[in-house]
Design a protein around this motif. Sequence first.
Motif, PDB file in Angstrom:
ATOM      1  N   MET A   1     -28.551 -52.685 -38.990  1.00  0.00           N
ATOM      2  CA  MET A   1     -28.755 -51.637 -37.976  1.00  0.00           C
ATOM      3  C   MET A   1     -27.463 -50.814 -37.833  1.00  0.00           C
ATOM      4  O   MET A   1     -26.514 -51.257 -37.212  1.00  0.00           O
ATOM      5  CB  MET A   1     -29.118 -52.294 -36.660  1.00  0.00           C
ATOM      6  N   ILE A  43     -36.351 -48.982 -41.495  1.00  0.00           N
ATOM      7  CA  ILE A  43     -37.499 -49.101 -40.595  1.00  0.00           C
ATOM      8  C   ILE A  43     -38.753 -49.443 -41.400  1.00  0.00           C
ATOM      9  O   ILE A  43     -39.596 -50.217 -40.964  1.00  0.00           O
ATOM     10  CB  ILE A  43     -37.707 -47.784 -39.815  1.00  0.00           C
ATOM     11  N   PHE A  64     -40.659 -43.924 -32.030  1.00  0.00           N
ATOM     12  CA  PHE A  64     -39.342 -44.542 -32.155  1.00  0.00           C
ATOM     13  C   PHE A  64     -38.335 -43.821 -31.265  1.00  0.00           C
ATOM     14  O   PHE A  64     -37.568 -44.448 -30.528  1.00  0.00           O
ATOM     15  CB  PHE A  64     -38.903 -44.509 -33.619  1.00  0.00           C
ATOM     16  N   ALA A  71     -32.123 -46.027 -24.563  1.00  0.00           N
ATOM     17  CA  ALA A  71     -31.171 -47.083 -24.902  1.00  0.00           C
ATOM     18  C   ALA A  71     -29.919 -46.477 -25.515  1.00  0.00           C
ATOM     19  O   ALA A  71     -28.800 -46.862 -25.194  1.00  0.00           O
ATOM     20  CB  ALA A  71     -31.810 -48.069 -25.873  1.00  0.00           C
ATOM     21  N   ALA A  78     -22.237 -46.370 -21.328  1.00  0.00           N
ATOM     22  CA  ALA A  78     -21.489 -47.599 -21.046  1.00  0.00           C
ATOM     23  C   ALA A  78     -20.085 -47.501 -21.639  1.00  0.00           C
ATOM     24  O   ALA A  78     -19.101 -47.887 -21.009  1.00  0.00           O
ATOM     25  CB  ALA A  78     -22.221 -48.811 -21.600  1.00  0.00           C
TER      26      ALA A  78
ATOM     27  N   PHE B   3     -20.970 -49.704 -34.117  1.00  0.00           N
ATOM     28  CA  PHE B   3     -21.970 -50.676 -33.682  1.00  0.00           C
ATOM     29  C   PHE B   3     -21.480 -52.108 -33.861  1.00  0.00           C
ATOM     30  O   PHE B   3     -21.660 -52.950 -32.985  1.00  0.00           O
ATOM     31  CB  PHE B   3     -23.254 -50.454 -34.472  1.00  0.00           C
ATOM     32  N   LYS B   4     -20.850 -52.366 -34.987  1.00  0.00           N
ATOM     33  CA  LYS B   4     -20.369 -53.722 -35.283  1.00  0.00           C
ATOM     34  C   LYS B   4     -19.424 -54.225 -34.204  1.00  0.00           C
ATOM     35  O   LYS B   4     -19.464 -55.378 -33.819  1.00  0.00           O
ATOM     36  CB  LYS B   4     -19.653 -53.744 -36.641  1.00  0.00           C
ATOM     37  N   LEU B   6     -19.311 -53.347 -31.048  1.00  0.00           N
ATOM     38  CA  LEU B   6     -20.057 -53.647 -29.826  1.00  0.00           C
ATOM     39  C   LEU B   6     -20.810 -54.959 -29.975  1.00  0.00           C
ATOM     40  O   LEU B   6     -20.789 -55.819 -29.084  1.00  0.00           O
ATOM     41  CB  LEU B   6     -21.037 -52.510 -29.526  1.00  0.00           C
ATOM     42  N   ASP B  67     -22.818 -53.268 -18.259  1.00  0.00           N
ATOM     43  CA  ASP B  67     -23.421 -51.976 -18.599  1.00  0.00           C
ATOM     44  C   ASP B  67     -24.011 -52.006 -19.998  1.00  0.00           C
ATOM     45  O   ASP B  67     -25.066 -51.434 -20.271  1.00  0.00           O
ATOM     46  CB  ASP B  67     -22.363 -50.860 -18.549  1.00  0.00           C
ATOM     47  N   LEU B  68     -23.279 -52.641 -20.897  1.00  0.00           N
ATOM     48  CA  LEU B  68     -23.602 -52.553 -22.318  1.00  0.00           C
ATOM     49  C   LEU B  68     -24.834 -53.363 -22.683  1.00  0.00           C
ATOM     50  O   LEU B  68     -25.717 -52.904 -23.404  1.00  0.00           O
ATOM     51  CB  LEU B  68     -22.398 -53.067 -23.113  1.00  0.00           C
ATOM     52  N   ALA B  71     -28.514 -51.971 -22.538  1.00  0.00           N
ATOM     53  CA  ALA B  71     -28.675 -50.878 -23.500  1.00  0.00           C
ATOM     54  C   ALA B  71     -28.688 -51.429 -24.917  1.00  0.00           C
ATOM     55  O   ALA B  71     -29.498 -51.027 -25.754  1.00  0.00           O
ATOM     56  CB  ALA B  71     -27.534 -49.873 -23.340  1.00  0.00           C
ATOM     57  N   ALA B  74     -31.981 -53.161 -25.604  1.00  0.00           N
ATOM     58  CA  ALA B  74     -33.076 -52.192 -25.716  1.00  0.00           C
ATOM     59  C   ALA B  74     -33.023 -51.488 -27.069  1.00  0.00           C
ATOM     60  O   ALA B  74     -34.050 -51.207 -27.689  1.00  0.00           O
ATOM     61  CB  ALA B  74     -32.974 -51.166 -24.585  1.00  0.00           C
ATOM     62  N   LEU B  75     -31.804 -51.211 -27.526  1.00  0.00           N
ATOM     63  CA  LEU B  75     -31.642 -50.552 -28.817  1.00  0.00           C
ATOM     64  C   LEU B  75     -32.209 -51.423 -29.931  1.00  0.00           C
ATOM     65  O   LEU B  75     -32.989 -50.961 -30.778  1.00  0.00           O
ATOM     66  CB  LEU B  75     -30.159 -50.298 -29.061  1.00  0.00           C
ATOM     67  N   GLY B  76     -31.811 -52.670 -29.924  1.00  0.00           N
ATOM     68  CA  GLY B  76     -32.322 -53.583 -30.940  1.00  0.00           C
ATOM     69  C   GLY B  76     -33.836 -53.699 -30.881  1.00  0.00           C
ATOM     70  O   GLY B  76     -34.514 -53.709 -31.909  1.00  0.00           O
ATOM     71  N   ALA B  78     -35.953 -51.477 -29.804  1.00  0.00           N
ATOM     72  CA  ALA B  78     -36.576 -50.237 -30.291  1.00  0.00           C
ATOM     73  C   ALA B  78     -36.690 -50.274 -31.806  1.00  0.00           C
ATOM     74  O   ALA B  78     -37.710 -49.868 -32.380  1.00  0.00           O
ATOM     75  CB  ALA B  78     -35.761 -49.027 -29.838  1.00  0.00           C
ATOM     76  N   VAL B  79     -35.643 -50.767 -32.464  1.00  0.00           N
ATOM     77  CA  VAL B  79     -35.666 -50.828 -33.921  1.00  0.00           C
ATOM     78  C   VAL B  79     -36.710 -51.837 -34.402  1.00  0.00           C
ATOM     79  O   VAL B  79     -37.493 -51.560 -35.315  1.00  0.00           O
ATOM     80  CB  VAL B  79     -34.273 -51.191 -34.469  1.00  0.00           C
ATOM     81  N   ASP B  81     -39.378 -52.797 -32.813  1.00  0.00           N
ATOM     82  CA  ASP B  81     -40.702 -52.240 -32.543  1.00  0.00           C
ATOM     83  C   ASP B  81     -41.084 -51.205 -33.594  1.00  0.00           C
ATOM     84  O   ASP B  81     -42.235 -51.152 -34.033  1.00  0.00           O
ATOM     85  CB  ASP B  81     -40.727 -51.601 -31.148  1.00  0.00           C
ATOM     86  N   ALA B  82     -40.115 -50.387 -33.976  1.00  0.00           N
ATOM     87  CA  ALA B  82     -40.413 -49.354 -34.969  1.00  0.00           C
ATOM     88  C   ALA B  82     -40.751 -49.987 -36.311  1.00  0.00           C
ATOM     89  O   ALA B  82     -41.671 -49.541 -37.006  1.00  0.00           O
ATOM     90  CB  ALA B  82     -39.219 -48.411 -35.108  1.00  0.00           C
ATOM     91  N   LYS B  83     -40.007 -51.044 -36.678  1.00  0.00           N
ATOM     92  CA  LYS B  83     -40.308 -51.737 -37.930  1.00  0.00           C
ATOM     93  C   LYS B  83     -41.732 -52.295 -37.892  1.00  0.00           C
ATOM     94  O   LYS B  83     -42.480 -52.189 -38.866  1.00  0.00           O
ATOM     95  CB  LYS B  83     -39.325 -52.890 -38.141  1.00  0.00           C
TER      96      LYS B  83
END
Lengths: 298, 298
Positions: A1, A43, A64, A71, A78, B3-4, B6, B67-68, B71, B74-76, B78-79, B81-83
């Motif tokens: 990701m 994806i 998507f 998010a 954040a 991303f890594k 975070l 905070d993080l 979010a 949710a980001l993970g 979303a991905v 769900d899209a897959k």
Amino acid sequence: MEFKELECFVVLSEELHFARTAERLYLSPGRVSQLVRSLETRIGGRLLERTSRRVRLTTLGERFLADLRPAFDALGQAVVDAKTAAREVTGVLRVGFLATPTGLVTGSVRRFEERNPDCEVELVEIPLSDPFSKLRAHQVDVVFTLLPVEEPDIAAGAELNHVAMRLGLPNYHPLARRSSINAEELASVSLIGLDDPAPRRWREHVAPSHTPSGRPIALAGTVATSQEGVSQVALGRGAMLICTPSAASYVSPDVVFVPVTGLPPSILGLAWLKSSETAVIRAFNEAAEGHSPHMVAA
Amino acid sequence: MEFKELECFVVLSEELHFARTAERLYLSPGRVSQLVRSLETRIGGRLLERTSRRVRLTTLGERFLADLRPAFDALGQAVVDAKTAAREVTGVLRVGFLATPTGLVTGSVRRFEERNPDCEVELVEIPLSDPFSKLRAHQVDVVFTLLPVEEPDIAAGAELNHVAMRLGLPNYHPLARRSSINAEELASVSLIGLDDPAPRRWREHVAPSHTPSGRPIALAGTVATSQEGVSQVALGRGAMLICTPSAASYVSPDVVFVPVTGLPPSILGLAWLKSSETAVIRAFNEAAEGHSPHMVAA
DNA sequence: ATGTCTTACGGAAGACGTAATAATA
DNA sequence: TATTATTACGTCTTCCGTAAGACAT
């Protein structure tokens, strides 16, 4: 990701144009194309339908984006908030002081609060015998302390104050009438020292084992705080060396504080944990260093 | 904003241990250290306080994590769900058909719906004269059409059906009593052709300009749909070539459909936009190809 | 013919592991 | 001494821009 891919998709969903997307992300259009393709592979389906003439979201892409967008925004927010918080001087700063909140302490705090109205200061007394435990236990954020500091995990600020020493004596003691005492004369009294965790330098400073010329000085016992020490003096159990400003706050009919000459001054400064340095601590250090009773003579 | 970094921070906040964090992320402990340091530099303040013996969040780190975390999760999600959505066959599939929903169409749809109960099928008529516009305009997702398809932006599935042609004639026409007509005899009638957007191959298929031996065939006029064509035939304005299964659905006292020999059969198959191929379309194609009236003889 | 997306290729940045180092208990 | 975080350094991935190609209007 990969974050870049997601970011690219979000921006491209707004722009629906590779060149403008590239411009906004400081990338080349070719790179944008690669990133989107890579995300679509990850994806497992087309997110955008594109010809050289039109770009539009697919049904999958729309769904998507609807999930991703909030998010994604929250994530960015954040990070921005954390950056701000790291720079800001807010919250509560716990400041440790020794013995008594002297002019240096109160002056520094006033100056800091003036310049940082969003940050509250709490004052916490630190026992003379254990100057760094509360720091290491995170019970305080910064302490006023004797310089220099030799602990490897603790950072110190500049010297803020050179303070002369006085000798606390029972009022009936022969030396109590003197206007000053020479360091050599300490050989004739028993000094009250500090309890165990205190660093060797502190012990030697508060209760030197010898006069400058090498004559031995007797030790009357040990205490944890200067308040305890003064009580012992009042009870006639010994004499105690104490900083002049601290002495001023111990008003007692039984104890007299006489200036001592020939001793090194107490050098006061700030100390904090290296691993916990924050913007708030730096701000307090600046306020203290800018405080006016700078280098008051011994 | 990497991303890594975070991700590493989030996991390390849970584990409070570099080696375990590294294990969970398939990294070396050194790399975890680098990533956290890098994030702290980016944020501008310490997020974790660490000695070789203990790791703990700073105040800043705690606030950032609070905070993080949502979010980030949710980001993970979303991905993920899209897959899933990319693999799943759900929603609505709009299927275009020509002239009449013949057995091939209804059979394919039934079979598809049986195997994909979460996906609804809508049937949309496509004018014979304009087989691909609704596809390109995204008004349908897939169409039954004449093969082969030569458009470069359109993909086609396998041949599903070879269908013999019939000639629609007014019931008073001399040929209307015949049990079959030879292609050469078409030279004696005027054929109704297709309106403008139709591809040349379609025009020639529905209204050939010459018999197989080269004798010219007259053109009576053009129409957009086979329904319109049958109406014209009923009014005596010409004859029309039409697929046998479609002919079966036009029951009219005024029109007779007579089999024609010596003409190439209509080959039917599916077509869809290359740029919009989805799992749903692939699933429908599979259902159609598995449908039983496979290769019904001409 | 022009504007736009995609592909091929090569150089530069940085991601990562290994192993040595420092620090804690 | 044993455990754990950090640092140094070399390798290798991949990131990215350039430029040419493909496509649509």
